[in-house]
Write an enzyme that holds these catalytic residues in place. Sequence first.
Site, PDB file in Angstrom:
ATOM      1  CB  ALA A 169      -0.943  -0.004   1.200  1.00 27.87           C
TER       2      ALA A 169
ATOM      3  CB  SER B 218       2.155  -8.791   5.936  1.00 33.33           C
ATOM      4  OG  SER B 218       2.396  -8.776   7.324  1.00 33.33           O
TER       5      SER B 218
ATOM      6  CD1 TRP C  92       7.487 -11.659   3.812  1.00 32.84           C
ATOM      7  CD2 TRP C  92       6.920 -12.802   5.642  1.00 32.84           C
ATOM      8  NE1 TRP C  92       8.470 -11.466   4.738  1.00 32.84           N
ATOM      9  CE2 TRP C  92       8.155 -12.145   5.864  1.00 32.84           C
ATOM     10  CE3 TRP C  92       6.373 -13.577   6.655  1.00 32.84           C
ATOM     11  CZ2 TRP C  92       8.849 -12.253   7.069  1.00 32.84           C
ATOM     12  CZ3 TRP C  92       7.060 -13.682   7.851  1.00 32.84           C
ATOM     13  CH2 TRP C  92       8.281 -13.041   8.057  1.00 32.84           C
TER      14      TRP C  92
ATOM     15  N   GLY D 226      -1.502 -14.541  -4.146  1.00 31.89           N
ATOM     16  CA  GLY D 226      -1.560 -13.709  -5.334  1.00 31.89           C
ATOM     17  C   GLY D 226      -2.605 -12.624  -5.175  1.00 31.89           C
TER      18      GLY D 226
ATOM     19  CD  GLU E  10      -5.402 -18.234  -3.508  1.00 32.22           C
ATOM     20  OE1 GLU E  10      -5.903 -17.431  -2.699  1.00 32.22           O
ATOM     21  OE2 GLU E  10      -4.220 -18.163  -3.882  1.00 32.22           O
TER      22      GLU E  10
ATOM     23  CG  HIS F 104      -3.192 -19.190   6.201  1.00 27.96           C
ATOM     24  ND1 HIS F 104      -3.031 -20.534   5.933  1.00 27.96           N
ATOM     25  CD2 HIS F 104      -3.270 -18.569   5.002  1.00 27.96           C
ATOM     26  CE1 HIS F 104      -2.982 -20.704   4.614  1.00 27.96           C
ATOM     27  NE2 HIS F 104      -3.134 -19.529   4.030  1.00 27.96           N
TER      28      HIS F 104
ATOM     29  NE  ARG G  10      -7.017 -17.858   3.529  1.00 31.65           N
ATOM     30  CZ  ARG G  10      -6.164 -16.919   3.149  1.00 31.65           C
ATOM     31  NH1 ARG G  10      -6.134 -15.765   3.795  1.00 31.65           N
ATOM     32  NH2 ARG G  10      -5.347 -17.115   2.144  1.00 31.65           N
TER      33      ARG G  10
ATOM     34  CG  HIS H 192      -2.759 -15.154   7.106  1.00 33.16           C
ATOM     35  ND1 HIS H 192      -1.441 -15.292   6.741  1.00 33.16           N
ATOM     36  CD2 HIS H 192      -3.453 -14.982   5.951  1.00 33.16           C
ATOM     37  CE1 HIS H 192      -1.343 -15.220   5.418  1.00 33.16           C
ATOM     38  NE2 HIS H 192      -2.543 -15.011   4.923  1.00 33.16           N
TER      39      HIS H 192
ATOM     40  NE  ARG I 244      -7.202 -11.633   3.888  1.00 32.87           N
ATOM     41  CZ  ARG I 244      -6.388 -12.398   3.157  1.00 32.87           C
ATOM     42  NH1 ARG I 244      -6.368 -12.292   1.840  1.00 32.87           N
ATOM     43  NH2 ARG I 244      -5.609 -13.276   3.736  1.00 32.87           N
TER      44      ARG I 244
END
Length: 532
Positions: A22, A48, A51, A55, A120, A239, A285, A344, A379
């Site tokens: 950002a 973060s 990492w 995508g 995903e 996560h 998740r 996460h 999310r």
Amino acid sequence: MQDTIHNLTRTDDIVIVGGGLAGLFCALKLAPRPVTLISAAPLGQGASSAWAQGGIAAAVAEGDTPEAHAADTIAVGGGLVDDAVALGIAREAAPRIHDLLSYGVPFDRDLEGRLAVGREAAHSARRIVHVRGDGAGAAIIAALSDAARSTPSIRVIEGLVAEALLTEGGAVAGLQLREAGNVAARPLLLAARAVVLATGGIGHLYAVTTNPMEASGSGLAIAAHAGAVIADPEFVQFHPTAIMVGRDPAPLATEALRGEGATLVNGAGERFMAALHPLAELAPRDIVARGVFAEIAAGHGAFLDARQALGARFADRFPTVHASCIAAGIDPATQIIPIAPAAHYHMGGIAVDGRGRSSIDGLWAGGEVSSTGAHGANRLASNSLLEAVVYAARIADDIAGRAIPPPARLPDALVAPRGGPPDAASVKRLRATMAVHVGVIREGKGLADAVRHFAAVEREATSIALRNMAISALLVAASAWSRRESRGAHFRSDHRAEIPALAQRTMTTLTAAREIAESLSSLPRAAQPMIA
């Protein structure tokens, strides 16, 4: 261009705090307007976003639409997603991907030269653009860091931490900064009228996290301490598949592995997710994280099995995960990978409007430190990087149309406390308390104890770094205690149902969190919730 800390007392520049996606994207979008970008770690480290393995979600494939992407986002958000925000972000995905390509990001392409897309969890289509399978975050940050360093209007200052936001009359007046890793150094005061916080999330408030150590909630804390409204702090995404090999932070086994057919099994080799959700390993998740947590709590252990789905192709398709496994003595082509849920991503953060403006005049926020309404209570996979670039561009557009008044000279007064480094034992206890009582599964008694503990740490801390950690922890715990239902990533074992009347976002302040702590501390001892 590079600069040092020695001539930093006041600036007419836009000041961006944070060298992740950002912050970098916003700085580049503001060019040629002068920007001072402050990063605690060298660019490309400590963020973060660097990492991120999954995508960026974007409806760029034939047959996919922004409307379908927004619908998937809304479906997993626990009834709290702002529909207009979700649709707006989805519609801006394609131009932002084009921007990233123009900055040199080498997204994967298919044999015909089109952007390659993967699938995903909870996405109804293949819409995740990757770089070499699991290297999107690192590749994006590397490309943007190079672009920022070569942009004359961007002054990069590395090695400074923002430890307080200074205000005057309800507006931003500047920042209190300190050399990273040098708690004995005298803090620096920087007068500035326009500040963009892009400091990342709160993962390192937890004992087990996939986030870098810089993600300790500092940006959230300094905004809250200055009076900013904070949105949805109780919603923390865990996560499901952090690789448990004794490292802090824990390496991540990307969700894309499950998208390619990897399964979740217990120590007996039995799959357990099919009995919990129709999408099994590709369920949202929060559901997968609780499934993994339950297997571990029951003593069965939890593992990721990619032997049949990938086997010998593992190293080529997911080199980052493969390297983490090999370093720990695990060959994922032939062995199952021990996993556990880990903090996460923070859906909550500084409340911002559609232009990235906070409740404090002159303060914008973007990326994980902000809360836009895009994620709701849970999310959707790979929406975080997309939100970061979309709102970074919006912030740049908003600032470009504003006249920023010159900064006033700040008085030589520092935000207390001025003490030394945070006590290691206190930090360890704070992180353990978050993991045990404000983690995957929560309940009222533990949350109340956590609220009281964090409030006490904030009051008594002699280290400003520890105080800021306690502020962010208090905001999360107090809002989690107040939300007496289970919704999205927030699961209360003592309030398991989702309550329709509570389908509204949380808007709170540090003052409100302190009042909750005070009310819990003032209860008669027999009435106080105790640790079970």
